[in-house]
Each structure stands twice: as structure tokens, then as C-alpha cells.
Design a protein around this motif. Structure first.
Motif, PDB file in Angstrom:
ATOM      1  N   GLN A 367       1.025  -1.031  -0.468  1.00 47.44           N
ATOM      2  CA  GLN A 367      -0.287   0.086  -0.463  1.00 47.44           C
ATOM      3  C   GLN A 367       0.358   1.159  -0.001  1.00 47.44           C
ATOM      4  O   GLN A 367       0.654   2.434  -0.792  1.00 47.44           O
ATOM      5  CB  GLN A 367      -0.671   0.151   1.657  1.00 47.44           C
ATOM      6  CG  GLN A 367      -2.348   0.854   1.501  1.00 47.44           C
ATOM      7  CD  GLN A 367      -3.203   1.118   0.182  1.00 47.44           C
ATOM      8  OE1 GLN A 367      -3.264  -0.036  -0.584  1.00 47.44           O
ATOM      9  NE2 GLN A 367      -3.284   1.993  -0.521  1.00 47.44           N
ATOM     10  N   ASP A 371       0.248   4.272  -2.585  1.00 52.98           N
ATOM     11  CA  ASP A 371       0.349   6.006  -2.806  1.00 52.98           C
ATOM     12  C   ASP A 371       0.879   6.404  -2.940  1.00 52.98           C
ATOM     13  O   ASP A 371       0.564   7.933  -3.390  1.00 52.98           O
ATOM     14  CB  ASP A 371      -0.045   6.014  -0.925  1.00 52.98           C
ATOM     15  CG  ASP A 371      -1.443   4.993  -0.142  1.00 52.98           C
ATOM     16  OD1 ASP A 371      -2.057   4.714  -1.181  1.00 52.98           O
ATOM     17  OD2 ASP A 371      -1.401   5.391   0.511  1.00 52.98           O
ATOM     18  N   GLN A 374       0.627   6.695  -6.854  1.00 52.67           N
ATOM     19  CA  GLN A 374      -0.228   7.769  -6.669  1.00 52.67           C
ATOM     20  C   GLN A 374      -0.069   9.228  -6.951  1.00 52.67           C
ATOM     21  O   GLN A 374      -0.290  10.026  -8.233  1.00 52.67           O
ATOM     22  CB  GLN A 374      -1.908   7.450  -6.149  1.00 52.67           C
ATOM     23  CG  GLN A 374      -2.272   6.315  -5.840  1.00 52.67           C
ATOM     24  CD  GLN A 374      -3.736   6.484  -5.950  1.00 52.67           C
ATOM     25  OE1 GLN A 374      -3.989   6.642  -6.245  1.00 52.67           O
ATOM     26  NE2 GLN A 374      -4.579   5.049  -5.097  1.00 52.67           N
TER      27      GLN A 374
ATOM     28  N   GLU B 229     -10.725   1.235  -3.500  1.00 51.35           N
ATOM     29  CA  GLU B 229      -9.386   2.365  -2.667  1.00 51.35           C
ATOM     30  C   GLU B 229     -10.355   2.409  -1.650  1.00 51.35           C
ATOM     31  O   GLU B 229      -9.946   2.960  -0.265  1.00 51.35           O
ATOM     32  CB  GLU B 229      -9.478   4.434  -3.703  1.00 51.35           C
ATOM     33  CG  GLU B 229      -8.383   3.507  -4.623  1.00 51.35           C
ATOM     34  CD  GLU B 229      -7.830   4.594  -4.957  1.00 51.35           C
ATOM     35  OE1 GLU B 229      -8.709   5.725  -4.411  1.00 51.35           O
ATOM     36  OE2 GLU B 229      -7.474   4.873  -6.585  1.00 51.35           O
TER      37      GLU B 229
END
Lengths: 513, 265, 313
Positions: A367, A371, A374, B229
Motif C-alpha cells: 500500500q 500510495d 499515485q 480504494e
């Protein structure tokens, strides 16, 4: 239990800030509690630890493909001649003492007596010779473990003495000899047998791995009787499992995940990785140093850390993380400061006035990396660079991006196997098998070779730092941070030890009343 | 159309779908915020006047993202239905008109395919094609062919023996002309209902695939991806998942009601 | 009896066809598994040896036959990702998916049959109107979203179950089934809504038939007519539908397993597809396909026994 710290610890490897990894905790951080001793220690018991990524397909400790997440679990099962402790020092394990000749190309190890494998057999010199020969690929010519590729020969001189001859002198060799010792002749693909404080019991793919205390462990025995490692790939489910008590403990959580863990003890440490956008220097447009530098100017690592992890994390500017106190260069952190005009200028010079498109490949279960990827996509928009994120399974990432180098860019963290600077720097030599970014700088190669060949400590440190500087100047990758890593555990657990390495030591954890 | 308007389901469906489409259309031109703009100081805010659906973990406006995601999901569904419809029309038309062994074989195959859970077939197609927005469209499009072909076939078979077709044939019209200019326009009303059902299935499939991570990839938006998400912030920001989920439900519900109002299922 | 024989023949042909299609589907995908398995250890010689070991050098028909033979003997090959028998990789996972889909299937029946009957019984009333609207909405809810809502509401807010706290069957069967209740419910609700709707319209359809009017004319109440005369006939299409919907609950499990972190076939299938581990993906697809075809077969047989008219036609 007396611990024998023998003077086998090489001073220059050891100057790692003691407890460096826990010292970054902001004093007024609401999500972090200071661990406090509650009740007395209880021996025994079992716990369930949540892991966000399944271990690798193979638990063969010599498999070159072991991921950091797998290695940190195998740390509890396997041991080498020496092993790192939580201060980052190398302490004797299967070996009891060692000596090295003046030219640093022959190491002699005296084996500890009475060390047993999990299958009940004694560790013999033959096992050591067999294991190291296998890892170094002495018969096949292809080393399984890059760390010990420098071994030219392993010989047993008597039942308790092993002599290792190196191809090239290496003063850091001790840090590489943490390679697991396994019983002679077993098939490590199917038999998971080591000498560590925990023994492997069973595994269900994508579900759980069960470890049990090894009663005949030679050293300080583990406190817990049984540890179940439960694979929970969805980050939110992992957090919920912690909240609900379905798992007692989880490591390497990020800042977002710990926010709701009010009923648990949360400890902050560092990941001991260098997280970066690793760029494939061999593919267009990243074969142009100006393009790589443009990305460095466009991406403010502080902004990335703020957006993706609420500011938790230590920015880094080259391939070295802060726990390597002696080699870490804080001055490189802000080698590039955010300057969008400069970035556009560099792109124009490189022939991309309108930007370009590229794909960032990220392992989907990690994750933190997802993140950050992104965030990068968003932060690159102003300079006209369009990035796409491709989330893939870990095994696919490993085989495509890492092994076959089929990628454009990836966000990932690189850790150190041992406590040597070379662990973080060797891979950027142009011919190194792990140079998955295809970095190619003759200057770097020359500096690195000079660094590992010298026996002068100060000179070596200077040369390693020189290497780090080259990586920053050449913008080999866009270095971001040593991510914050939180450990959450139920309030009746104690004894978590942070290592300056990517290690989870389960043997020190104990229950309290 | 008039006869449909008498149906309560149809009116409700038209209303819901109409509103959703308006929002989506406006969203193509304007959203309250840039759906991708991050803000470190506005993370995980609760729904408020400034941010109708609150903000996500990067401080992005969820309302804007849901509008954008709904638009993307709708376009994917539309493209997939279009592929299924066009190819289904051709195959169904030809087999219905000519009949014969080929007809028999194709219908057996489509029966078998229809018996399967579409998500499973879609996953197999994705395994073959690879992930991503366009592959999702192709995979779903192919999956929709049998159901359209089936309906077209049975309608064509019915129509081909009617008087107007016989007349056209007597007038010397070619088979292709009869099939595509005379018969096809007459089966449009029947097809409308299947198109609505197709949209219904396509929205659900896209959402499922993207939720599972094999559909649309970031930074491309879609409702399924938003939902996956949002799952990561179920506790801190439950409104994220709920608002996104409601958008999916409304789209599916709207098309479901439309289809029902037009005499489908 | 000839009907059953004929259907069984069709079943066997379908199964063979499906296995062939599943096999071919994963063969046309380009790429050499040996590069994936060997990674950096790749050398042409090793690849060749591995190809020989995996039987990749055999002609396609021979590979299909040996794969089919293995499948029937419970040994569907070697996983490319884990390099261990597919059987071992899948161990324990089939039970999870099977239990979850069966449980949700049972829930579908428990909800839909009473609901469908009630809706038909109170035709035209407020109850029916409200019921139909709700039913329509539930039909539109994706099961995985329902799963998330359940996790939030029953797991995080009300603490009725422990999200992520799945207990394997090997440890406790009631524990495992208990954990599966909410996932099963998430799969079951949309499906039950559809089934209830079908049952309702099937009943209403029967109610307009002559024999029902006759029954009424004898002074029977609406309940009595429903119970004694209509239900048996009205259930026919529903039974067929229910038998076939087991396939849908299997598909539902694949997705919902992700929401509840259940270690079933769904997670494995996804990672197998992501990792291009085709022996595993192929095996899972074939297993599910077999279930689908077999349930359709059962549906046909059951319908035939319950309704003799089918036998004649």
C-alpha cells in the motif's frame, strides 16, 4: 543465559546509530504510544501476526529471489555463521569465533559446539561446507546468494574449523556470511530446516504459516511457544483484524493504517529501506540523464511524504538510509529542490517539450508504494508528464520488473541484507546482476571497485559516499524516503526489538500478565 | 415510447437514469474540484457544503471523483454493450434468417456461455487479454454477444415468415436488404430492453472487475476502482465507500427498472 | 429414463468440451512459462530441461490428454508460481469457497421462498408495493458493496463478528461457518431478491389459471388455494432457477472472499491470473465450470421429475 560477545565485531561496520530507528518519533505524536511495562513476563503462549504479503513461493533461504518480507520471517528460522543483533552488530551464531588474514581474503571460523538443527541433528562442519558451497554456487558456477559470490573455496580443516577463501579481498565479508546454514543434502524447496529460535511447522499458501518454538535452540530461547503468521493482503482488513483482536500484532504498517488503532500499542520505527521511483535507465526517455533530473526537480520528496503518509518518513537523497549513520549523507536529501521551470527546461533540452507518458509498476499489496505512486502521478502532471500506475501481483513484479527488467519505472523499497554499505550500493555497478535499473556509469563502477578494495577505513567511507553522490548527481532514481514503519501489538505483548535492518525478530516478544 | 411511459417501473428507471446521465454529462465538462488534485491539508474530511461527499486520503474531492468515475464506468459499459450489440446483431440476424447447422451450433455455444457466471468468463478473458480499461471493454463486449445474438435470432426467425417480408421478397429485394432494412428496424423495441439489461450487467461487471484490481488501473477513474480504494478507509471515512456504492446502485437500479418497464425479465 | 440418459450424455459431452476450451484458452496466451519459473537463473539448457519436465515439448493433443488424465486423477499439474503441485496450492481453498457458496445458496432459499409467497399473497396491498420497491433496490446492490457495508456495520460498529478473524475449518467447523455468515448474506441478498421476484410472478401467473378459479369457487381461502394448489406448480421454474443459481453464488464467492479476507479459490484465481500461473487458473476455472454444468444437469432432471409434462415434450 550468558551471551558471548566476542571481539569478532568489525568496528567499521558497526558504527550504526544505536536505536537510530526508534529515535525519530515525534514527541507529541498522537498515534504513537510509548511502550510501558505492564505486568510481568509470561513465558509461553501463542500469538497471531498479520502479514500484508504472502511469503515467497519458496522458503529456500538460499533462493536469490527472496523478498525482504520473506527474509525477515526466515530470520527467525535460519541462522548463518554470524547474525546481526538489534544494534546492527554482528554476533556469533553457528560460528563461535573467527579470524581473518592480513590480506582480507581468507577467513577462518571456529564452530560453536552443540548447535542443533530443527530436525534434531547436530550442526557439523560438513553441513556448513555444504550450505556455503551451495549458496556460493561452487559446483554449478552460479551463486544462489549474491552476498557470498565472492567465495572461492570452503574447506573443513577439522571437525570444528572452516576456512573460507575469497576470490577478491573483502573487509566487509563478515556482514555477508549471515547466509543460512542448513543440513547437508536436504532439498530446501520442500524441507524448511534451520537452527533458529523458531522452527517451521506448516504453511497454507496465501493463508498462514505456523512457527513453533525450537526447544533445543543453542542461544536465548524464544518466549512464545507458537506464532501463526496470517496473510491478510487487504490493508484495511489487516487493520480491522488488529482492532478486532483477530491478530495480535502486525509490522510495517503505514501512517494511515495506525490512525484507528486506539486499543493497541503502536511503536514507530523506520522501514530501513530506500524507497524511490526506480527508473529503468536503459529505456527511453529515462536513458537521458536530463529527463531523470527533470523528474527529481518536479518531485518534492517532502510533499510526497506529506501527501502519502502524513509526513511520517525520513527523506533520503541517495541509496542509503539513515540507520547507516556512518554512510548516510543528509546533505544529499535536498540535492534537488522543487523547481518546475527547471524541470520543464531539462525536458525541453532532452527533446520532450510536451512531456511524455510512462508506466509505474507497483506490487499491488504494498500500500505504501501504491500510495506514493499515485502521488507521483499527480505531482508530475504540471510538467506535462503523464504517468500511469500498473498494480501487479508481487510475483509478477519480481519476475518482470526485477528479474527481467521489463519496466519503465517502479516504486519500491530496497533494503540491506546485512549491515554493510555495499548492500545498498553494489547493485548500481553496471554489470551487477541486481542492477535492475540498468544504471551505467563507468565513474561509479571505478569508485565502487576502489571502495571495496581498500582496507583503509576512512578512505573507504569517503569512496562509498562518493558513490552515493554520483547516484544523486546522475539522478539514477528519484530517491524519496526511508518510510516510517509502525508496529502495532496488543497491549499484553512486549519485547519488540527494532533492528537497523529489515528484520522481524519474533524470539524477543513475550506476553505479559 | 408512449406505452412504456404508462409503466411505473419505466418512469422510475427513466428518472434515475436521466438524473445520473445528466450528472455524468455535466461532469465531462465541469466538476466542483479537479478530481485528481491532492491536498495535504484536506485529507479525509467529512461530507460538508464545500465537499458534498467529503475528501479521500489524498485530500481529493470525493464528489468530483464519483462523478468522474460514474462517467468512466458508463462509457465502458456503453462501449461494451455497443460491441456486443453490433456483433450480436450480425450473428443473430444471419443465423436467424438462414437457420441451418451453423445456427444450431452457434446457439448451443451461446447457451453454454450464458450458463456461466459472467464474472468467471470475464476473468478468463482478462487472463488472456491482460488488464486495463480497453481490455475490460473488449472482454465484456465479447461476453455480451451471445445474449444479444440469441434475442435477435429468435426475433428474426419470427419476422422472416411475416407478410411484409414475403412481400419484400416478391419485390425482388436481396436477402441482406430484407434482413437489415426490413426486419431489423422491427426488432428494435424488443432489443431496447436487452440493451438496458446489458448496461445493468456491464456496470456491475466493471465495478466487480475493477474492485478486484483486474479492471481499470489508476489513474484512470471508475466506480469499481473508487470502491476498492474506499475500502481502505472504511473506518476513517465510511462515506467514501457509501457514496461510491450508492452511485453504482443507482446506475444499476436505473437500467434494471428501464429494462423491466420495457418488458424485460 | 431415456430422458435421463440423454441428458447424461449431453452432460458428459459438455464436460469434455469445457475442459478442452479451458485448456485451449490458456494455451493461446503467448509467453513461455520457463522464463517465468527460472527468472535470473534462466539458461537455454535449463529452460529446455524444464520444458521436458513439464511436458511442454509434447504436441498439443498429447498435452491435453495428459492434463485431462491428471485432472481426473486429482493431479492437475504443477503451479508455475509456486512450483509445487496445483493440488497442494489449492489445498483447503476449495472447502472455503464450497462452504461459502452453499451457505449463501441456502440463505437464498430461506429468504426468497417465504418472501415470494408473501408478496403474492398480499398482492395489491401496501405490503406488496413496499416489498417490491425494496426488492428492486436489493437486486441492484453489488454483493461486494454489501459486504463492505456489513463489515462496517456489523464488524466495526456493532462488533457482531471479527472482520479478518476467519477460523479455518481445520480448527473449528462452527467457527468457520460462523465467520462465513455475513459474507454468505452479502452474496445471498441480491440473489434472493431476484428469486423472490420470480416466485411472485410465477405464483401470480398460476393464480389466473382455471383450476385456481375452480378452487376458489369451492370456497377455499386465498391462503389455502396458494398452499394446496398453486405453489407446487409455481415452484417449478423457481426450482430450476435455484439449481442454476448455485453457479452464481460460486461466482459471488470469488468476489466477496476478497472483502472478508477469506482464503478461498477467489484470491487464488486472481493471483494466478495476475501471475500468469495458468495451471492453477485453468484448474479453478474447470472446477467451477463443472459445477455450473452439473447443476444445470440436476436442474433438468429435477424439473422432469416434478413436472411430468416436460417428460412428454
Amino acid at each position: 543465559m550468558k551471551k558471548r560477545f566476542i571481539a569478532m565485531v568489525l568496528a567499521f561496520v558497526m558504527v550504526l546509530a544505536l536505536g537510530a530507528c526508534t529515535s525519530e518519533t515525534p514527541a507529541n505524536d498522537p498515534g504513537t504510544e510509548t511502550p510501558e511495562a505492564t505486568g510481568g513476563m509470561v513465558e509461553g503462549g501463542e500469538i497471531t501476526v498479520g502479514l500484508y504479503n504472502d511469503l515467497d513461493a519458496s522458503l529456500d533461504p538460499h533462493m536469490s529471489s527472496s523478498s525482504a518480507g520473506t527474509r525477515e520471517i526466515l530470520f527467525n528460522i535460519f541462522e548463518g555463521l554470524v547474525k546481526p543483533n538489534s544494534d546492527g552488530e554482528l554476533v556469533p551464531a553457528i560460528a563461535e569465533s573467527y579470524s581473518v588474514n592480513d590480506s582480507a581474503d581468507q577467513y577462518t571460523f571456529k564452530l560453536r559446539q552443540g548447535v542443533k538443527f530443527h530436525n534434531g541433528k547436530d550442526v557439523t562442519a560438513d553441513d556448513v561446507v555444504w550450505s556455503l558451497s551451495r549458496a556460493a554456487g561452487l559446483e554449478t558456477g552460479e551463486p544462489l546468494v549474491g552476498d557470498v559470490a565472492n567465495i572461492a573455496a570452503v574447506t573443513k580443516t577439522d571437525d570444528t574449523t572452516i576456512v573460507i577463501d575469497l576470490k577478491k579481498p573483502d573487509t566487509e565479508f563478515l556482514a555477508h556470511i549471515t547466509t543460512a546454514i542448513i543440513p547437508e543434502g536436504i532439498d530446501p524447496l520442500t524441507e524448511v530446516v534451520g537452527t533458529g529460535p523458531f522452527k517451521y511447522v506448516s504453511r497454507v499458501i496465501q493463508s498462514e504459516i505456523v512457527l513453533e518454538k525450537f526447544d533445543e535452540y543453542w542461544g536465548e530461547p524464544a518466549h512464545l511457544d507458537k506464532v501463526t503468521l496470517k496473510i491478510i493482503e487487504n490493508p484495511e482488513t489487516l487493520v480491522m483484524s488488529l482492532r478486532s483482536g483477530a491478530v495480535d500484532m502486525a509490522v510495517r504498517l503505514n501512517a494511515n493504517q495506525i490512525k484507528t488503532l486506539t486499543n493497541l500499542k503502536v511503536l514507530e520505527g523506520s522501514s530501513n529501506i530506500v524507497q524511490a521511483i526506480y527508473l529503468n535507465n536503459a529505456v527511453k526517455p529515462f536513458d537521458d540523464v536530463r529527463v531523470r533530473q527533470a523528474l527529481c526537480y518536479a518531485l518534492d520528496k517532502h510533499e510526497i511524504i506529506d501527501l502519502s503518509s502524513d509526513g511520517y518518513g525520513s527523506p533520503v537523497g541517495s541509496s542509503m538510509f539513515p540507520a547507516f549513520g556512518k554512510y548516510f549523507m543528509p546533505e544529499l536529501t535536498d540535492y534537488y529542490t522543487k523547481d518546475l521551470d527547471k524541470a520543464r527546461e531539462l525536458l525541453t533540452e532532452a527533446g520532450y517539450p510536451d512531456g511524455f507518458e510512462f508506466t509505474i509498476t507497483v506490487p499491488s499489496t504494498m500500500q505504501t508504494h501504491v500510495d506514493v505512486a499515485q502521488t507521483i502521478v499527480e505531482l508530475l502532471r504540471p510538467i506535462g508528464v503523464t504517468a500511469k500506475v500498473d498494480q501487479v501481483e508481487w510475483a509478477t513484479w519480481y519476475s518482470d520488473a526485477y528479474q527481467n527488467r521489463q519496466f519503465e519505472a517502479t516504486v519500491i523499497g530496497m533494503d540491506a541484507h546485512g549491515v554493510a554499505a555495499s548492500d545498498m550500493l553494489a547493485r548500481f555497478q553496471s554489470t551487477n546482476a541486481k542492477n535492475f535499473i540498468n544504471f551505467n556509469s563507468p565513474e561509479y563502477d571505478a569508485t565502487y571497485t576502489a571502495a571495496i578494495s581498500t582496507t583503509d577505513d576512512a578512505e573507504q567511507t569517503r569512496l562509498f559516499k562518493e558513490c552515493e553522490t554520483i547516484l544523486a548527481e546522475e539522478a539514477a532514481n528519484v530517491y524519496i524516503q526511508d518510510g516510517a514503519s509502525f508496529t502495532a501489538m496488543s497491549t499484553n505483548l512486549e519485547g519488540m526489538e527494532f533492528y537497523p535492518l529489515y528484520v522481524l525478530d519474533l524470539s524477543t516478544i513475550y506476553r505479559t500478565e | 415510447m408512449k406505452q412504456y411511459l404508462k409503466d411505473k417501473n419505466f418512469r422510475a428507471g427513466l428518472l434515475i437514469t436521466g438524473i445520473m446521465l445528466c450528472v455524468i454529462l455535466i461532469g465531462l465538462l465541469w466538476t466542483p474540484y479537479d478530481p485528481n488534485a491532492m491536498s495535504g491539508s484536506e485529507k479525509l474530511l467529512k461530507p460538508s457544503a464545500a465537499h458534498l461527499f467529503g475528501t479521500d486520503n489524498f485530500g481529493r474531492d470525493i464528489f468530483s471523483r464519483v462523478i468522474q468515475g460514474a462517467g468512466a464506468t458508463f462509457l465502458i459499459a456503453a462501449a461494451a454493450v455497443a460491441i456486443g450489440l453490433v456483433i450480436g446483431l450480425i450473428i443473430g440476424g444471419l443465423t436467424g434468417y438462414y437457420g441451418g447447422v451453423l445456427d444450431e451450433i452457434l446457439m448451443r455455444i451461446s447457451d453454454t456461455i450464458l450458463a456461466f457466471p459472467s464474472i468467471l468468463l470475464a476473468l478468463v478473458m482478462i487472463a488472456i487479454l491482460g488488464k486495463g480499461k480497453y481490455n475490460i471493454i473488449i472482454a465484456l463486449g465479447i461476453l455480451f454477444i451471445p445474449s444479444f445474438a440469441r434475442i435477435v435470432r429468435s426475433e428474426v426467425a419470427k419476422q422472416k415468415n411475416t407478410d411484409y417480408v414475403r412481400n419484400a421478397r416478391l419485390m425482388g429485394a436481396s436477402n441482406m436488404r430484407i434482413l437489415f432494412l426490413h426486419i431489423m428496424p422491427n426488432i428494435v423495441p424488443v432489443l431496447l430492453s436487452s440493451v438496458a439489461i446489458g448496461f445493468n450487467n456491464a456496470v456491475l461487471s466493471e465495478a466487480s472487475m475493477s474492485y478486484l484490481g483486474v479492471g481499470v488501473q489508476p489513474p484512470d477513474p471508475s466506480l469499481g476502482r473508487l470502491l476498492s480504494e474506499a475500502q481502505g478507509y472504511l473506518f476513517q471515512a465510511p462515506w467514501y465507500a457509501i457514496c461510491t456504492g450508492l452511485a453504482i446502485i443507482l446506475l444499476i437500479l436505473g437500467f434494471g427498472l428501464l429494462s423491466e418497464g420495457m418488458g424485460g425479465e | 429414463m431415456t430422458y435421463v440418459l440423454k441428458k447424461t450424455g449431453v452432460l458428459i459431452i459438455s464436460l469434455i468440451l469445457i475442459s478442452l476450451l479451458a485448456f485451449l484458452a490458456f494455451q493461446i496466451i503467448p509467453g513461455d512459462p520457463t522464463t517465468k519459473i527460472l527468472g535470473t537463473d534462466y539458461t537455454p539448457e535449463r529452460a529446455e530441461a524444464l520444458r521436458e519436465q513439464l511436458g511442454l515439448n509434447d504436441p498439443l493433443p498429447a498435452r491435453y490428454l495428459s492434463w485431462l488424465k491428471g485432472l481426473l486423477q486429482g493431479d492437475p499439474g504443477i503451479s508455475y508460481s509456486y512450483f509445487m503441485p496445483v493440488k497442494e496450492v489449492m489445498s483447503g481453498k476449495i472447502q472455503v469457497t464450497a462452504a461459502l457458496s452453499l451457505l449463501s445458496w441456502v440463505l437464498v432459499m430461506l429468504f426468497s421462498i417465504p418472501l415470494g409467497i408473501l408478496l403474492a399473497r398480499f398482492e395489491g396491498g401496501h405490503f406488496e408495493r413496499a416489498g417490491i420497491v425494496l426488492n428492486q433496490v436489493f437486486m441492484a446492490v453489488p454483493p461486494f458493496f454489501l459486504g463492505m457495508l456489513f463489515t462496517y456495520l456489523f464488524g466495526l460498529v456493532l462488533h457482531w463478528f471479527m472482520p479478518g478473524g476467519y477460523i479455518p475449518f481445520s480448527q473449528s467447523v462452527p467457527g468457520a461457518l460462523g465467520y462465513m455468515f455475513f459474507p454468505a448474506l452479502a452474496i445471498a441478498i441480491p440473489k434472493a431478491a431476484k428469486t423472490a421476484k420470480l416466485l411472485r410472478s410465477s405464483i401470480l401467473n398460476e393464480m389466473n389459471k382455471d383450476y385456481v378459479r375452480t378452487a376458489y369457487s369451492r370456497g377455499n381461502s386465498r391462503w389455502a388455494v396458494l398452499r394446496d394448489h398453486v405453489l407446487r406448480n409455481a415452484m417449478l421454474p423457481v426450482i430450476t432457477y435455484l439449481a442454476m443459481s448455485l453457479a452464481d453464488t460460486v461466482a459471488g464467492s470469488i468476489i466477496v472472499e476478497q472483502v472478508f479476507a477469506l482464503p478461498g479459490l477467489g484470491r487464488l484465481l486472481l493471483s494466478a491470473i495476475g501471475n500468469r500461473d495458468f495451471p492453477v487458473a485453468q484448474c479453478i476455472v474447470v472446477i467451477i465450470a463443472f459445477v455450473v454444468v452439473f447443476m444445470n444437469y440436476l436442474a433438468d432432471i429435477i424439473t422432469q421429475y416434478v413436472d411430468p409434462r416436460v417428460r412428454l415434450s
